[in-house]
Scaffold this motif. Structure first.
Motif, PDB file in Angstrom:
ATOM      1  N   ASP A  12       0.809  -1.222   0.000  1.00 52.26           N
ATOM      2  CA  ASP A  12       0.000   0.000   0.000  1.00 52.26           C
ATOM      3  C   ASP A  12       0.835   1.262   0.000  1.00 52.26           C
ATOM      4  OD1 ASP A  12      -2.429  -1.192  -0.112  1.00 52.26           O
ATOM      5  OD2 ASP A  12      -2.958  -0.913   1.991  1.00 52.26           O
ATOM      6  N   ASP A  13       2.088   1.165   0.396  1.00 55.37           N
ATOM      7  CA  ASP A  13       2.949   2.358   0.514  1.00 55.37           C
ATOM      8  C   ASP A  13       3.555   2.702  -0.841  1.00 55.37           C
ATOM      9  OD1 ASP A  13       2.661   2.945   3.266  1.00 55.37           O
ATOM     10  OD2 ASP A  13       3.962   1.264   3.750  1.00 55.37           O
ATOM     11  N   GLN A  14       2.754   3.379  -1.659  1.00 54.29           N
ATOM     12  CA  GLN A  14       3.182   3.755  -3.002  1.00 54.29           C
ATOM     13  C   GLN A  14       3.379   5.263  -3.082  1.00 54.29           C
ATOM     14  OE1 GLN A  14       3.863   1.571  -5.543  1.00 54.29           O
ATOM     15  NE2 GLN A  14       3.522  -0.028  -3.990  1.00 54.29           N
ATOM     16  N   HIS A  15       4.289   5.684  -3.965  1.00 56.60           N
ATOM     17  CA  HIS A  15       4.486   7.119  -4.173  1.00 56.60           C
ATOM     18  C   HIS A  15       3.266   7.722  -4.863  1.00 56.60           C
ATOM     19  CE1 HIS A  15       8.498   7.823  -2.743  1.00 56.60           C
ATOM     20  NE2 HIS A  15       8.954   6.779  -3.383  1.00 56.60           N
ATOM     21  N   SER A  16       3.051   8.991  -4.607  1.00 54.40           N
ATOM     22  CA  SER A  16       1.960   9.714  -5.250  1.00 54.40           C
ATOM     23  C   SER A  16       2.395  10.135  -6.651  1.00 54.40           C
ATOM     24  CB  SER A  16       1.604  10.957  -4.434  1.00 54.40           C
ATOM     25  OG  SER A  16       2.611  11.953  -4.592  1.00 54.40           O
ATOM     26  N   GLU A  17       1.430  10.659  -7.409  1.00 55.15           N
ATOM     27  CA  GLU A  17       1.757  11.162  -8.752  1.00 55.15           C
ATOM     28  C   GLU A  17       2.552  12.463  -8.696  1.00 55.15           C
ATOM     29  OE1 GLU A  17      -1.058  10.705 -12.178  1.00 55.15           O
ATOM     30  OE2 GLU A  17      -2.466  10.262 -10.558  1.00 55.15           O
ATOM     31  N   TRP A  18       2.628  13.066  -7.505  1.00 58.03           N
ATOM     32  CA  TRP A  18       3.464  14.263  -7.384  1.00 58.03           C
ATOM     33  C   TRP A  18       4.910  13.907  -7.683  1.00 58.03           C
ATOM     34  CZ3 TRP A  18       7.467  16.548  -4.655  1.00 58.03           C
ATOM     35  CH2 TRP A  18       7.522  17.941  -4.729  1.00 58.03           C
ATOM     36  N   GLY A  19       5.309  12.708  -7.284  1.00 61.20           N
ATOM     37  CA  GLY A  19       6.640  12.229  -7.654  1.00 61.20           C
ATOM     38  C   GLY A  19       7.494  11.849  -6.472  1.00 61.20           C
ATOM     39  N   GLY A  20       8.216  10.781  -6.624  1.00 63.25           N
ATOM     40  CA  GLY A  20       9.132  10.333  -5.592  1.00 63.25           C
ATOM     41  C   GLY A  20       9.996   9.221  -6.143  1.00 63.25           C
ATOM     42  N   LYS A  21      11.101   8.964  -5.486  1.00 61.25           N
ATOM     43  CA  LYS A  21      11.987   7.896  -5.919  1.00 61.25           C
ATOM     44  C   LYS A  21      12.591   7.228  -4.692  1.00 61.25           C
ATOM     45  CE  LYS A  21      15.903  11.069  -6.503  1.00 61.25           C
ATOM     46  NZ  LYS A  21      16.910  11.607  -7.442  1.00 61.25           N
ATOM     47  N   PRO A  22      13.022   5.982  -4.828  1.00 62.06           N
ATOM     48  CA  PRO A  22      13.603   5.288  -3.675  1.00 62.06           C
ATOM     49  C   PRO A  22      14.813   6.031  -3.118  1.00 62.06           C
ATOM     50  CG  PRO A  22      13.114   3.738  -5.442  1.00 62.06           C
ATOM     51  CD  PRO A  22      12.921   5.114  -6.011  1.00 62.06           C
ATOM     52  N   ILE A  23      14.959   5.969  -1.795  1.00 58.57           N
ATOM     53  CA  ILE A  23      16.093   6.601  -1.136  1.00 58.57           C
ATOM     54  C   ILE A  23      17.121   5.534  -0.768  1.00 58.57           C
ATOM     55  CG2 ILE A  23      14.621   8.422  -0.213  1.00 58.57           C
ATOM     56  CD1 ILE A  23      14.872   6.991   2.539  1.00 58.57           C
ATOM     57  N   PRO A  24      18.372   5.917  -0.533  1.00 62.46           N
ATOM     58  CA  PRO A  24      19.367   4.939  -0.071  1.00 62.46           C
ATOM     59  C   PRO A  24      18.991   4.398   1.304  1.00 62.46           C
ATOM     60  CG  PRO A  24      20.430   6.952  -0.854  1.00 62.46           C
ATOM     61  CD  PRO A  24      18.965   7.247  -0.766  1.00 62.46           C
ATOM     62  N   ALA A  73       9.264  14.532  11.543  1.00 62.46           N
ATOM     63  CA  ALA A  73       8.176  15.338  10.974  1.00 62.46           C
ATOM     64  C   ALA A  73       7.449  14.545   9.898  1.00 62.46           C
ATOM     65  CB  ALA A  73       8.721  16.640  10.385  1.00 62.46           C
ATOM     66  N   VAL A  74       6.170  14.866   9.731  1.00 61.22           N
ATOM     67  CA  VAL A  74       5.362  14.285   8.661  1.00 61.22           C
ATOM     68  C   VAL A  74       4.573  15.392   7.978  1.00 61.22           C
ATOM     69  CG1 VAL A  74       5.148  12.023   9.778  1.00 61.22           C
ATOM     70  CG2 VAL A  74       3.407  13.796  10.183  1.00 61.22           C
ATOM     71  N   LEU A  75       4.041  15.036   6.819  1.00 66.99           N
ATOM     72  CA  LEU A  75       3.163  15.920   6.048  1.00 66.99           C
ATOM     73  C   LEU A  75       1.780  15.297   5.995  1.00 66.99           C
ATOM     74  CD1 LEU A  75       2.438  18.098   3.834  1.00 66.99           C
ATOM     75  CD2 LEU A  75       3.393  16.488   2.160  1.00 66.99           C
ATOM     76  N   LEU A  76       0.749  16.075   6.296  1.00 66.84           N
ATOM     77  CA  LEU A  76      -0.631  15.661   6.068  1.00 66.84           C
ATOM     78  C   LEU A  76      -1.111  16.365   4.807  1.00 66.84           C
ATOM     79  CD1 LEU A  76      -2.142  15.839   9.690  1.00 66.84           C
ATOM     80  CD2 LEU A  76      -0.776  14.036   8.617  1.00 66.84           C
ATOM     81  N   TRP A  77      -1.625  15.573   3.821  1.00 64.54           N
ATOM     82  CA  TRP A  77      -1.985  16.172   2.547  1.00 64.54           C
ATOM     83  C   TRP A  77      -2.919  15.243   1.791  1.00 64.54           C
ATOM     84  CZ3 TRP A  77       1.205  15.674  -2.430  1.00 64.54           C
ATOM     85  CH2 TRP A  77       1.876  14.438  -2.497  1.00 64.54           C
ATOM     86  N   HIS A  78      -3.288  15.629   0.565  1.00 66.07           N
ATOM     87  CA  HIS A  78      -4.064  14.810  -0.353  1.00 66.07           C
ATOM     88  C   HIS A  78      -3.391  14.829  -1.727  1.00 66.07           C
ATOM     89  CE1 HIS A  78      -7.253  15.578   2.613  1.00 66.07           C
ATOM     90  NE2 HIS A  78      -7.943  14.589   2.075  1.00 66.07           N
ATOM     91  N   PHE A  79      -3.415  13.709  -2.402  1.00 63.70           N
ATOM     92  CA  PHE A  79      -3.025  13.653  -3.799  1.00 63.70           C
ATOM     93  C   PHE A  79      -3.509  12.310  -4.346  1.00 63.70           C
ATOM     94  CE2 PHE A  79      -0.200  14.761  -7.359  1.00 63.70           C
ATOM     95  CZ  PHE A  79      -0.406  16.132  -7.370  1.00 63.70           C
ATOM     96  N   ALA A 129      -1.075   6.276   3.507  1.00 61.78           N
ATOM     97  CA  ALA A 129       0.248   6.865   3.706  1.00 61.78           C
ATOM     98  C   ALA A 129       1.069   6.700   2.439  1.00 61.78           C
ATOM     99  CB  ALA A 129       0.956   6.203   4.889  1.00 61.78           C
ATOM    100  N   ASN A 130       2.047   7.579   2.269  1.00 67.05           N
ATOM    101  CA  ASN A 130       2.971   7.431   1.152  1.00 67.05           C
ATOM    102  C   ASN A 130       4.401   7.582   1.647  1.00 67.05           C
ATOM    103  OD1 ASN A 130       2.193  10.493   1.125  1.00 67.05           O
ATOM    104  ND2 ASN A 130       4.096  10.417  -0.056  1.00 67.05           N
ATOM    105  N   PRO A 131       5.358   6.955   0.971  1.00 69.39           N
ATOM    106  CA  PRO A 131       6.760   7.122   1.358  1.00 69.39           C
ATOM    107  C   PRO A 131       7.194   8.572   1.185  1.00 69.39           C
ATOM    108  CG  PRO A 131       6.484   5.265  -0.150  1.00 69.39           C
ATOM    109  CD  PRO A 131       5.204   6.036  -0.167  1.00 69.39           C
TER     110      PRO A 131
END
Length: 559
Positions: free
Chosen positions: A368-380, A429-435, A410-412
């Motif tokens: 379920d923990d997928q990136h949003s269409e806003w964009g993201g990439k795996p981190i080290p 810290a976290v971000l609360l948002w919608h996308f 939730a998203n990564p």
């Protein structure tokens, strides 16, 4: 079945959390927040401009009504205080007031600022008071050859090119100004929403000031259809203003009784002209500050740490809050960003998300923990921050979801909002948002796409989080330890199921075992940090040893 679903079904509000949780859920009023959002979203907001300052002043008035006292007038015993910080800006603040595009001879404009709040490119200057009337010339992408092939001196050009590049070229060839069409990102579904315009700007130029108006697909089609019939005379009116004004940041605090130099900091950015982005954050945070004040005044909540509410310029205000005072920064324990928190998801398509601080899901994006269409990439892998905050916040939202059927996901980690300055300073810290939101950054992001119910849902879980952590009693810390243990066990079972599914499709056993071990180690390290919740010392040794045994026992060894 993945982690979010398991947690939603299995979790129960820990008894020590219940009094605060129930009081906040009862008192947060989505309609109040909605009224503030509606007022703020009516004006185009940039640092220092009239809309931005009106939002700051409006929230300050709400704070005063709730019992907050201006720091300049506050007594040492006053717990509810606020201040407005002012800083010089390198450039004048820009405010749009009016714009209209009308085909000469017609009574109804093709496009107006009232209907398309983003139509004036930021930094555009005014036309003469009565506007200008000139012939329209279509120069396509606005290449140099296109300008050479057309007579544009004294005319208005229509272009599909990059406005920042087309405008200076149009000025060199003597054009009066530019009408520009945009190609929006796929998630905006421009074909379905042809009136949408994204906000953006042109370079500020005090030597050769100019103007660009962005036209929607509907307006573009009308202009091109008119051009096919012959020469088109356009009447364009633009009214903008530049003023030397300060950049202002509003900071409100409920001072802690025991450890006032330790803080939980909320941040909601004021700039950006949308209703969901981010008048919704402004209005929700204002309502949270009101409810927090009421609970403290009535003795229902007694934060021993300071609760801080910040309204300002995205990222910059939060970053400055942390960097300008090293002593203050050292006391910031947690941060939370409220950005796009009011969506009517049936209309916007957006899903409520908790963007997590970097955990293993940001390295291995699955389930379920997928990136949003806003964009993201795996981190080290070495950028994982082992901590309990992601799960604590999600569980507070799931507390709300149990009675409201609110969908919590939730998203990564992706970055890009007010949570990043906290994380850059090594503060959880976290971000609360919608996308995804189909109206993101367009002028269709208006009040009709905001939900009072969503505002209440987000405000309730966000405020509950801050009040529990600023209260910081030993009993809250112990309950959080038990809750995290259960959450970790569920998460490890979910990860094991995902790894087994991968193996069934030909995955590598050693690699999948490594993923599971990293998740285990993540939660073991997070358990070690639960003592951070307590104000002062707390003895968790026995409970912690038991929790770690349970987490280790939940870790699957793949065969």
């Amino acid at each position: 079945m993945f982690a979010t679903e398991l947690t939603a079904q299995s979790a129960a509000t820990p008894a020590p959390f219940a009094p605060i949780t129930q009081a906040v859920h009862r008192d947060v009023n989505g309609d109040r927040a909605f009224t503030t959002v509606d007022f703020v979203q009516r004006r185009f907001r940039l640092p220092g401009n009239e809309g931005f300052d009106l939002a700051i002043d409006t929230v300050a008035a709400l704070l005063r009504a709730a019992g907050y006292v201006n720091e300049t007038e506050a007594k040492p015993t006053d717990r509810l205080v606020y201040r407005i910080e002012s800083r010089d800006m390198p450039n004048e603040a820009w405010t749009p007031h009016d714009a209209r595009i009308t085909i000469a001879g017609r009574s109804t404009p093709l496009q107006t600022l009232a209907g398309n709040l983003n139509m004036i490119a930021i930094n555009s200057v005014s036309t003469p008071p009565n506007g200008v009337t000139a012939e329209l010339v279509d120069v396509g992408a606005g290449s140099d050859s296109a300008f050479k092939a057309n007579t544009v001196a004294g005319r208005i050009v229509l272009s599909t090119g990059n406005a920042r590049l087309v405008l200076p070229r149009a000025q060199r060839y003597g054009a009066l100004g530019v009408l520009n069409t945009q190609t929006l990102p796929a998630y905006n579904q421009q074909g379905k929403h042809p009136r949408a315009i994204q906000f953006t700007g042109i370079a500020r130029d005090t030597i050769r000031p100019g103007w660009v108006l962005f036209v929607s697909s509907v307006t573009r089609d009308s202009l091109q259809a008119a051009l096919k019939q012959g020469a088109v005379q356009l009447h364009v009116l633009i009214n903008t203003s530049f003023a030397r004004r300060p950049e202002r940041t509003l900071v409100a605090e409920i001072r802690g009784t025991t450890a006032p130099n330790e803080r939980f900091v909320y941040s909601a950015h004021v700039q950006e002209p949308g209703a969901n982005d981010n008048a919704s954050g402004v209005g929700t945070l204002a309502e949270m500050a009101r409810v927090a004040a009421s609970l403290v005044q009535r003795g229902i909540a007694q934060p021993r740490r300071t609760l801080t509410f910040l309204w300002g310029d995205e990222i910059r205000s939060t970053d400055r809050y942390l960097k300008e005072d090293s002593t203050r920064r050292a006391g910031v324990k947690w941060g939370m960003s409220l950005d796009m928190v009011g969506e009517n998801t049936a209309l916007t398509g957006g899903t409520f998300l908790i963007e997590k601080m970097p955990d293993p899901s940001a390295v291995w994006v699955r389930g379920d923990d997928q990136h949003s269409e806003w964009g993201g990439k795996p981190i080290p892998e070495n950028e994982i921050k082992a901590y309990w905050f992601n799960d604590f916040v999600r569980n507070r939202c799931l507390d709300r979801a149990r009675t409201t059927k609110w969908v919590v996901k939730a998203n990564p980690f992706e970055g890009g909002s007010d949570h990043t300055p906290f994380l850059n300073a090594d503060i959880p810290a976290v971000l609360l948002w919608h996308f995804t939101d189909v109206f993101y950054h367009t002028d269709l992001d208006r009040i009709e796409n905001v939900s009072a119910t969503t505002l209440a849902n987000v405000g309730a879980c966000a405020l509950t989080t801050g009040l529990l952590l600023t209260q910081g009693t030993p009993v809250i810390a112990r309950a959080a330890l038990e809750e995290l243990t259960v959450t970790a066990q569920q998460a490890l079972r979910t990860q094991a199921a995902l790894s087994r599914d991968t193996l069934a499709r030909g995955g590598n056993v050693q690699y999948e075992q490594h993923i599971l071990n990293v998740w285990r180690d993540y939660y073991l390290a997070a358990l070690d940090r639960v003592a951070d919740i307590a104000v002062g010392p707390v003895d968790l040794r026995t409970a912690l040893a038991n929790a770690k045994r349970r987490v280790r026992a939940a870790t699957v060894t793949l065969q």
